[in-house]
Design a protein around this motif. Structure first.
Motif, PDB file in Angstrom:
ATOM      1  N   THR A   1      62.224  25.888  38.592  1.00  0.00           N
ATOM      2  CA  THR A   1      60.994  26.660  37.314  1.00  0.00           C
ATOM      3  C   THR A   1      59.655  26.432  37.943  1.00  0.00           C
ATOM      4  N   GLY A   2      59.459  25.295  37.864  1.00  0.00           N
ATOM      5  CA  GLY A   2      57.994  23.923  36.932  1.00  0.00           C
ATOM      6  C   GLY A   2      57.676  24.449  39.039  1.00  0.00           C
ATOM      7  N   ILE A   3      58.108  24.771  40.497  1.00  0.00           N
ATOM      8  CA  ILE A   3      57.299  25.191  41.506  1.00  0.00           C
ATOM      9  C   ILE A   3      56.534  25.942  41.150  1.00  0.00           C
ATOM     10  N   SER A   4      57.767  27.545  40.926  1.00  0.00           N
ATOM     11  CA  SER A   4      57.573  28.772  40.748  1.00  0.00           C
ATOM     12  C   SER A   4      56.036  28.418  39.491  1.00  0.00           C
ATOM     13  N   GLU A   5      56.444  28.397  38.505  1.00  0.00           N
ATOM     14  CA  GLU A   5      55.368  27.795  37.481  1.00  0.00           C
ATOM     15  C   GLU A   5      53.897  28.061  38.386  1.00  0.00           C
ATOM     16  N   ALA A   6      53.655  26.700  39.585  1.00  0.00           N
ATOM     17  CA  ALA A   6      52.725  26.215  40.159  1.00  0.00           C
ATOM     18  C   ALA A   6      52.218  27.589  40.950  1.00  0.00           C
ATOM     19  N   LEU A   7      52.920  28.517  41.329  1.00  0.00           N
ATOM     20  CA  LEU A   7      52.666  29.450  42.599  1.00  0.00           C
ATOM     21  C   LEU A   7      52.053  30.113  41.820  1.00  0.00           C
ATOM     22  N   ILE A   8      52.818  30.545  40.700  1.00  0.00           N
ATOM     23  CA  ILE A   8      51.827  31.905  40.268  1.00  0.00           C
ATOM     24  C   ILE A   8      50.726  31.739  39.800  1.00  0.00           C
ATOM     25  N   ASN A   9      50.721  30.785  39.051  1.00  0.00           N
ATOM     26  CA  ASN A   9      49.298  30.821  38.962  1.00  0.00           C
ATOM     27  C   ASN A   9      47.649  30.433  39.703  1.00  0.00           C
ATOM     28  N   THR A  10      48.277  29.489  41.096  1.00  0.00           N
ATOM     29  CA  THR A  10      47.377  29.899  41.920  1.00  0.00           C
ATOM     30  C   THR A  10      47.534  31.032  42.519  1.00  0.00           C
ATOM     31  N   ALA A  11      48.885  31.949  42.730  1.00  0.00           N
ATOM     32  CA  ALA A  11      48.079  33.713  42.950  1.00  0.00           C
ATOM     33  C   ALA A  11      47.853  34.139  42.157  1.00  0.00           C
ATOM     34  N   LEU A  12      47.124  34.261  41.246  1.00  0.00           N
ATOM     35  CA  LEU A  12      46.348  34.594  40.143  1.00  0.00           C
ATOM     36  C   LEU A  12      45.567  34.155  40.360  1.00  0.00           C
ATOM     37  N   GLY A  13      44.750  32.746  40.453  1.00  0.00           N
ATOM     38  CA  GLY A  13      43.641  32.101  40.380  1.00  0.00           C
ATOM     39  C   GLY A  13      43.216  32.725  41.850  1.00  0.00           C
ATOM     40  N   ILE A  14      43.899  32.188  42.804  1.00  0.00           N
ATOM     41  CA  ILE A  14      42.556  32.770  43.610  1.00  0.00           C
ATOM     42  C   ILE A  14      43.056  34.314  44.664  1.00  0.00           C
ATOM     43  N   GLY A  15      43.647  35.085  43.887  1.00  0.00           N
ATOM     44  CA  GLY A  15      43.680  36.777  43.526  1.00  0.00           C
ATOM     45  C   GLY A  15      41.888  36.769  43.020  1.00  0.00           C
ATOM     46  N   THR A  16      42.138  36.473  41.698  1.00  0.00           N
ATOM     47  CA  THR A  16      41.181  36.886  40.349  1.00  0.00           C
ATOM     48  C   THR A  16      39.582  36.171  41.469  1.00  0.00           C
ATOM     49  N   SER A  17      39.842  34.868  42.432  1.00  0.00           N
ATOM     50  CA  SER A  17      38.905  34.481  42.736  1.00  0.00           C
ATOM     51  C   SER A  17      37.813  35.127  43.856  1.00  0.00           C
ATOM     52  N   ALA A  18      38.527  35.387  45.168  1.00  0.00           N
ATOM     53  CA  ALA A  18      38.760  36.618  46.149  1.00  0.00           C
ATOM     54  C   ALA A  18      37.617  38.129  45.372  1.00  0.00           C
ATOM     55  N   ILE A  19      38.713  38.401  44.366  1.00  0.00           N
ATOM     56  CA  ILE A  19      38.309  39.544  44.277  1.00  0.00           C
ATOM     57  C   ILE A  19      36.856  39.220  43.849  1.00  0.00           C
ATOM     58  N   ALA A  20      35.862  38.305  42.582  1.00  0.00           N
ATOM     59  CA  ALA A  20      35.573  38.120  42.242  1.00  0.00           C
ATOM     60  C   ALA A  20      34.124  38.082  43.056  1.00  0.00           C
ATOM     61  N   ILE A  21      34.085  37.141  43.881  1.00  0.00           N
ATOM     62  CA  ILE A  21      33.395  36.455  45.208  1.00  0.00           C
ATOM     63  C   ILE A  21      32.811  38.394  45.487  1.00  0.00           C
ATOM     64  N   ILE A  22      34.255  39.191  45.903  1.00  0.00           N
ATOM     65  CA  ILE A  22      34.371  40.161  47.395  1.00  0.00           C
ATOM     66  C   ILE A  22      33.044  41.178  46.589  1.00  0.00           C
ATOM     67  N   LEU A  23      33.127  41.094  45.766  1.00  0.00           N
ATOM     68  CA  LEU A  23      32.846  42.068  44.410  1.00  0.00           C
ATOM     69  C   LEU A  23      31.226  41.802  44.033  1.00  0.00           C
ATOM     70  N   TYR A  24      30.696  40.794  44.111  1.00  0.00           N
ATOM     71  CA  TYR A  24      29.853  39.707  43.981  1.00  0.00           C
ATOM     72  C   TYR A  24      28.834  40.080  44.669  1.00  0.00           C
ATOM     73  N   ASN A  25      29.309  40.046  45.804  1.00  0.00           N
ATOM     74  CA  ASN A  25      28.674  39.274  47.500  1.00  0.00           C
ATOM     75  C   ASN A  25      28.010  41.358  47.134  1.00  0.00           C
ATOM     76  N   PHE A  26      28.832  42.265  46.797  1.00  0.00           N
ATOM     77  CA  PHE A  26      28.807  43.820  47.257  1.00  0.00           C
ATOM     78  C   PHE A  26      27.503  44.403  46.785  1.00  0.00           C
ATOM     79  N   PHE A  27      27.842  43.832  45.316  1.00  0.00           N
ATOM     80  CA  PHE A  27      26.861  44.092  44.692  1.00  0.00           C
ATOM     81  C   PHE A  27      25.777  43.933  44.166  1.00  0.00           C
TER      82      PHE A  27
END
Length: 285
Positions: free
Chosen positions: A233-259
């Protein structure tokens, strides 16, 4: 009290777009609601009939060993950092749509490249009135700056109190001021996308660390027989947060550069026509 035209333009540009101070708290509430009532819906977990309805967070069995049976339930198990990361994600989406529509409006009507070519052609023929009509039809940020420059062009061409060098300085200043008035509207809220591109990863790292702390605590508290369920459960929690953060960060950076590239394109068009205005004025006056 009289308000100058420039003051009115400044107020209009500052008022344009979404107000982050109002929108972000609303998006946070929405993010928490998504976490509690969408991700935490009992239907996303095993033995849903025992969990009741509404949200796992308000269930009488909350805190007991519940197991997700859908991807939404798995995300819910990511812990308290998840609603913050969800807020970051929907903030990126909302302000990206806002920037898309604002920059689309700033681009004006019709093809911008054709507008630039047409105005430059009219300037080469010293047809200032026709160029002003093109600006009125364009109705974008480029058209606004060019119109201000051409209006100053006409006024200076009939001014007998200034020499040519002084007129060129005044013309250049008018174009620069008009450009400065347009830039706040173009760049507003871009800092939000830029910030979330970095902060989302850091917050996700916090969630990852919390999950790993729980995992190692489960590993140590079990003595010779570690609690495999708590560990996973602890490892799963860690990986879920990592995935959400990386995904959000990637989208934000791509869109920022696009605009950013779109804003750079608009400013390049403004500079291109501004140069043509100055050259035309120097040639015909």
């Amino acid at each position: 009290m009289n308000v100058s035209k420039n003051d009115e333009q400044v107020v209009a540009r500052k008022a344009g777009g979404l107000n982050p101070a109002v929108i972000i708290p609303i998006l946070f509430v929405i993010g928490v609601c998504i976490y509690l009532f969408v991700l935490g819906n009992p239907g996303n977990f095993k033995d849903a009939d025992k969990l009741g309805s509404g949200s796992v967070a308000f269930s009488s069995v909350e805190g007991k060993d519940i197991h997700p049976e859908s991807f939404l339930g798995i995300i819910y198990k990511g812990g308290v950092i998840v609603p913050i990361l969800i807020t970051f994600m929907i903030t990126v989406i909302v302000f990206s749509f806002e920037r898309y529509f604002v920059l689309g409006k700033a681009a004006g009507k019709g093809n911008l490249d054709n507008f630039v070519v047409q105005v430059r052609s009219l300037l080469n023929q010293n047809k200032i009135d026709e160029a002003l009509e093109e600006c009125d039809r364009q109705q974008g940020s480029v058209g606004n700056v060019v119109k201000e420059g051409l209006t100053t062009y006409k006024a200076l061409s009939h001014d007998t109190t200034l020499n040519k060098e002084q007129k060129m300085v005044a013309l250049n200043k008018a174009i620069e001021e008009a450009t400065t008035l347009e830039m706040p509207m173009l760049e507003k809220n871009m800092m939000i996308l830029s910030t979330l591109g970095t902060v989302a990863t850091l917050v996700a790292l916090l969630g990852t660390v919390i999950g790993m702390i729980k995992a190692f605590f489960a590993l140590g508290s079990g003595g010779g027989t570690p609690d495999a369920a708590a560990l996973s459960t602890g490892i799963s929690e860690a990986l879920i947060n990592t995935a959400l953060g990386i995904g959000t960060s990637a989208i934000a950076i791509i869109l920022y550069n696009f605009f950013t590239s779109k804003i750079d394109g608009l400013t390049y068009k403004i500079d291109e026509i501004a140069m043509s205005i100055q050259q035309s004025f120097a040639e015909f006056n």
